[in-house]
Design a protein around this motif. Structure first.
Motif, short mmCIF file in Angstrom:
data_model
loop_
_atom_site.label_atom_id
_atom_site.label_comp_id
_atom_site.label_asym_id
_atom_site.label_seq_id
_atom_site.Cartn_x
_atom_site.Cartn_y
_atom_site.Cartn_z
N GLY A 170 53.54 44.28 -5.19
CA GLY A 170 52.08 44.31 -5.20
C GLY A 170 51.51 44.38 -3.80
O GLY A 170 52.23 44.56 -2.82
N ASP A 211 54.11 45.32 -10.51
CA ASP A 211 52.83 45.08 -9.81
C ASP A 211 52.61 46.14 -8.74
O ASP A 211 51.74 46.01 -7.88
CB ASP A 211 52.77 43.67 -9.22
N THR A 265 50.05 45.04 -12.22
CA THR A 265 50.04 43.79 -12.98
C THR A 265 49.50 42.65 -12.10
O THR A 265 50.04 42.39 -11.03
CB THR A 265 51.46 43.46 -13.45
N SER A 266 48.45 42.01 -12.57
CA SER A 266 47.76 41.01 -11.75
C SER A 266 47.62 39.69 -12.50
O SER A 266 47.35 39.70 -13.70
CB SER A 266 46.37 41.51 -11.38
N GLU A 278 49.78 39.41 -8.90
CA GLU A 278 51.07 39.98 -8.57
C GLU A 278 52.15 38.88 -8.46
O GLU A 278 51.83 37.69 -8.28
CB GLU A 278 50.99 40.76 -7.27
#
Ligand code: FES
Length: 580
Positions: A445, A477, A492-493, A495
């Motif tokens: 992320g 992420d 995707t959070s 992360e």
């Protein structure tokens, strides 16, 4: 929306440097005159910064010096004084660890280049993926009149008679080599066909998407996005934009007049219609954050839902940007969306006119490239935002690039702790994986990578590829190149590197995705998830100094645009104290 021009002439901010007979003004003018500028260039006419992301290490923007000359011609013609200023160029193809880590640095540099120097407005000369959002972010934070001119896409690539799309075919050929369907020699031969002219990626990747977003937001003249880099009309567009920015300064037409919530909603719907990149999600959230517009992931899902993808371009479709231009380009798409009642027709553009006035005459010259809605690539274009215990703050997927049979799926997780772990394991024939599994990649992320690399479309295991399988569900992420495809859940959070639930997924866990229901679920009990999260500790090896430290310390989540927290907001362009 009405727009009232400010009274003209009025004193411009550049006159704080150049106007008058004081010692400081003589100092500023005197230095500038070493370039041979005559005295009347400093007489109160608009000074236009031609902010140029030209760089030989940003090949997509390497032709921008030529375009800058055309912009300058236009500025002179309209009575302005153009000054070309090099700004940070975040090259997608070569910057490490990833160009995205430098988007915010570039935006910060652009903002201060505008605020700290004598300019009344700016032409943003951009093209490659991160250059467009970074300059838009910087300009939005100063709120000085600004207009986008993109460098335009490359001409079509061809290999043995077939179209070759930037990025898209790199992934395809690379997978074909791994699957034993293409020789390494043929791959090398194809390399030369991929980029056969100046310009940015010729697919509807992130560069073309962001050019389209700039136009849909109203920040570029109508028709800008699709003109090929080497087409003579690209130069005309640059010259016309140079003329226009002078008038924008006179009218005091600022980014905040254009970048309104309706403009962002228009752009989100446009992104669905063109099959645009998932990267647009992050960039538009970040730009909105600079002008104080409350834009969220939920807006992306709400506005993008049920938008038909009618632009038949790779990676979702068959054609390339050159053909999109010949078909009529983005104005055709915007006209269709306006007529369908999906856009705010009165959203203001840099021309000073509402968007509908700019596109109402557009004609579709090729219905195979810009499809009628009943032949759309998908009726559910746009970006879907999934939520659940695996992504409480959201994750995104581009359904038009995904395999329909995987949009609802339950599979066993095969987990990679980071990109190095993935690289070490993916080619191992002993890896316990098949095509029903879900590949999970962690710590990629905004903070984890750092910079949120485009590794979300991780290649499939060779043992699966050899079976002829071309897609699997992948979750991370990370981001994904706009030229890529597949059933890939991204951003995707929170992360993994900040302790999001992705961090605690284990090999063998079952994961459920349901795009229609917007669900992303890790099938373990709440108590088990809580226990795993309590045990979690952050990954080691965080940088202790330099820009990487600044980035990792202050970067926000992908769900809000991954800007640095202290850069959000519009700080305007007050003229600072003279130092002499
Ligand atoms: Fe620069 Fe695609 S790598 S536009």
């Amino acid at each position: 929306m009405s727009f009232k021009p400010a009274s003209w002439p009025r004193k411009l901010r550049s006159q704080e440097w150049f106007g008058g007979t004081g010692r400081d003004q003589i100092y500023h003018r005197g230095w500038m005159k070493n370039q041979g500028f005559p005295h009347d260039m400093f007489d109160g006419r608009p000074v236009i910064g031609v902010l140029n992301t030209w760089s030989e290490l940003t090949p997509c923007n390497a032709h921008l010096r030529d375009l800058a000359e055309r912009v300058k011609n236009g500025v002179y013609e309209a009575g302005g004084f153009p000054v070309e200023v090099p700004v940070f160029s975040a090259a997608e193809s070569s910057f490490r660890p990833t160009a995205m880590m430098f988007r915010n640095l570039a935006a910060m540099a652009v903002e201060e280049a505008m605020r700290g120097q004598p300019m009344d407005g700016a032409v943003l000369l951009v093209g490659c993926d991160k250059t467009t959002p970074s300059l838009l972010m910087g300009a939005a934070s100063t709120d000085l009149p600004s207009i986008v001119v993109t460098g335009g896409p490359m001409l079509n690539g061809y290999f043995r008679g077939e179209r070759v799309g930037s990025g898209t075919h790199l992934w395809k050929f690379s997978e074909a080599v791994k699957a034993g369907e293409m020789s390494a020699d043929d791959f090398l031969e194809a390399e030369a066909s991929m980029s056969r002219s100046p310009g940015s990626c010729n697919t509807m990747g992130t560069a073309s998407t962001m050019a389209s977003m700039a136009e849909a937001l109203g920040m570029a003249l109508s028709g800008n996005a699709a003109i090929p880099a080497v087409d003579s009309r690209r130069r005309m567009m640059a010259q016309l934009s140079g003329r226009r920015i002078v008038e924008m300064v006179k009218d005091d037409l600022k980014p905040s007049d254009i970048l309104t919530k309706p403009a962002f909603e228009n752009a989100i719907r446009t992104n669905g219609a063109i099959g645009g990149s998932t990267n647009a999600v992050i960039h538009l959230l970040a730009i909105a954050g600079r002008v104080g517009v409350d834009l969220t992931l939920d807006d992306w899902d709400r506005c993008g839902r049920d938008i038909a993808t009618i632009v038949n371009l790779m990676p979702s479709g068959a054609y390339l940007m050159e053909e999109f231009f010949y078909a009529g380009g983005l104005p055709v798409v915007l006209k269709h969306l306006c007529e369908a009642g999906l856009l705010y027709k009165d959203a203001l553009t840099v021309s000073g006119a509402p968007i509908w006035d700019e596109v109402r005459e557009a004609v579709n010259h090729n219905p195979d490239v810009i499809l009628p809605v009943d032949r759309a690539l998908t009726q559910q274009g746009g970006i879907a935002v999934l939520k659940g215990n695996l992504a409480p703050n959201g994750a995104v997927i581009k359904p038009s690039a995904a395999s329909p049979h995987l949009l609802k799926h339950r599979g066993r997780a095969v987990v990679f702790d980071d990109i190095d772990h993935y690289k070490a394991r993916i080619g191992d024939d002993a890896l316990d994986v098949d095509e029903t599994c879900v590949l999970v990649l962690k710590n990629c992320g905004p903070r984890g990578y750092p910079g949120m690399a485009e590794v979300g479309n991780m290649g499939l295991p060779p043992k699966v590829l050899k079976k002829g399988v071309t897609d699997m569900v992948r979750i991370s992420d990370a981001r994904m190149s706009g030229t890529a495809y597949g059933t890939v859940i991204l951003h995707t959070s929170p992360e993994a590197a900040t302790g999001g639930p992705l961090a605690v997924v284990r090999d063998g866990d079952m994961i459920e995705i349901d795009v229609e229901a917007r669900r992303l679920h890790l099938d373990i009990s709440e108590a088990e998830l809580a226990a795993r999260l309590a045990e979690w500790s952050p990954p080691p090896d965080q940088p202790e100094s330099g820009y990487a430290w600044l980035h990792q310390t202050y970067v926000q989540g992908a769900d809000t645009g991954a800007d640095l927290d202290f850069l959000r907001g519009c700080r305007g362009a007050p003229v600072g104290r003279d130092s002499h």
